[in-house]
Design a protein around this motif. Structure first.
Motif, PDB file in Angstrom:
ATOM      1  N   SER A  71       0.830  -1.203   0.000  1.00  0.00           N
ATOM      2  CA  SER A  71       0.000   0.000   0.000  1.00  0.00           C
ATOM      3  C   SER A  71       0.866   1.255   0.000  1.00  0.00           C
ATOM      4  O   SER A  71       0.570   2.225  -0.704  1.00  0.00           O
ATOM      5  CB  SER A  71      -0.924  -0.011   1.223  1.00  0.00           C
ATOM      6  OG  SER A  71      -1.654   1.177   1.308  1.00  0.00           O
ATOM      7  N   VAL A  76      -1.266   3.829  -2.413  1.00  0.00           N
ATOM      8  CA  VAL A  76      -2.695   3.543  -2.589  1.00  0.00           C
ATOM      9  C   VAL A  76      -3.582   4.618  -1.959  1.00  0.00           C
ATOM     10  O   VAL A  76      -4.586   5.022  -2.541  1.00  0.00           O
ATOM     11  CB  VAL A  76      -3.031   2.140  -2.024  1.00  0.00           C
ATOM     12  CG1 VAL A  76      -4.519   1.890  -1.999  1.00  0.00           C
ATOM     13  CG2 VAL A  76      -2.329   1.067  -2.840  1.00  0.00           C
ATOM     14  N   VAL A  85     -10.915   2.183  -0.740  1.00  0.00           N
ATOM     15  CA  VAL A  85      -9.831   1.259  -0.380  1.00  0.00           C
ATOM     16  C   VAL A  85     -10.261   0.409   0.813  1.00  0.00           C
ATOM     17  O   VAL A  85     -10.102  -0.822   0.806  1.00  0.00           O
ATOM     18  CB  VAL A  85      -8.533   2.034  -0.052  1.00  0.00           C
ATOM     19  CG1 VAL A  85      -7.455   1.103   0.490  1.00  0.00           C
ATOM     20  CG2 VAL A  85      -8.027   2.761  -1.289  1.00  0.00           C
ATOM     21  N   PHE A 124      -5.530  -2.796   4.070  1.00  0.00           N
ATOM     22  CA  PHE A 124      -6.214  -1.734   3.335  1.00  0.00           C
ATOM     23  C   PHE A 124      -7.457  -1.215   4.068  1.00  0.00           C
ATOM     24  O   PHE A 124      -8.022  -0.204   3.681  1.00  0.00           O
ATOM     25  CB  PHE A 124      -6.595  -2.230   1.938  1.00  0.00           C
ATOM     26  CG  PHE A 124      -5.379  -2.519   1.097  1.00  0.00           C
ATOM     27  CD1 PHE A 124      -4.754  -1.510   0.386  1.00  0.00           C
ATOM     28  CD2 PHE A 124      -4.847  -3.794   1.050  1.00  0.00           C
ATOM     29  CE1 PHE A 124      -3.624  -1.762  -0.364  1.00  0.00           C
ATOM     30  CE2 PHE A 124      -3.717  -4.059   0.298  1.00  0.00           C
ATOM     31  CZ  PHE A 124      -3.099  -3.042  -0.406  1.00  0.00           C
TER      32      PHE A 124
END
Length: 129
Positions: A71, A76, A85, A124
């Motif tokens: 990530s 991300v 996410v 996430f």
């Protein structure tokens, strides 16, 4: 009246968020509850003692570290909306957990791999700092 309605919506949104986070994170230790069934399922090919059974939890932690690293490397949190996410991470973790619950892995080590993937998905779910 308008202020009261706005506060009511805020509290509902907060309660929904808290519930979603608790449910999303509950997959972290769920395999521990399934250990007796896994011992029965895989007991003929592998003796699963407490130390070996703990791999089901450790795999989640290792997967989490891998997911968090990926990530960060792929940025991300800045590329995608955090709520998307988190939603995708929670959904993937839930699906992986369901696969484990229905006995999808054919081996104990397959179950450990599913738990590691669950940990990566959970990375996430945590909101970015």
């Amino acid at each position: 009246e308008r202020l009261r309605g706005a506060r009511s919506r805020q509290w509902r949104a907060f309660a929904l968020l808290c519930t979603a986070m608790v449910l999303g994170m509950s997959t972290w230790f769920s395999a521990s509850a399934m250990l007796p069934q896994m011992r029965a399922l895989f007991g003929t090919t592998l003796r699963i003692d407490d130390a070996l059974g703990s791999l089901l939890t450790v795999a989640v932690q290792i997967g989490f570290m891998v997911g968090a690293t990926l990530s960060a490397v792929f940025n991300v949190a800045d590329v995608f909306k955090p709520r998307h996410v988190a939603a995708v991470g929670a959904l993937v973790a839930a699906v992986l957990n369901a696969l484990l619950a229905v006995g999808t892995p054919l081996t104990f080590w397959g179950a450990v791999a599913l738990r590691a993937a669950t940990g990566a998905a959970l990375a996430f779910v945590y909101p970015p700092a």
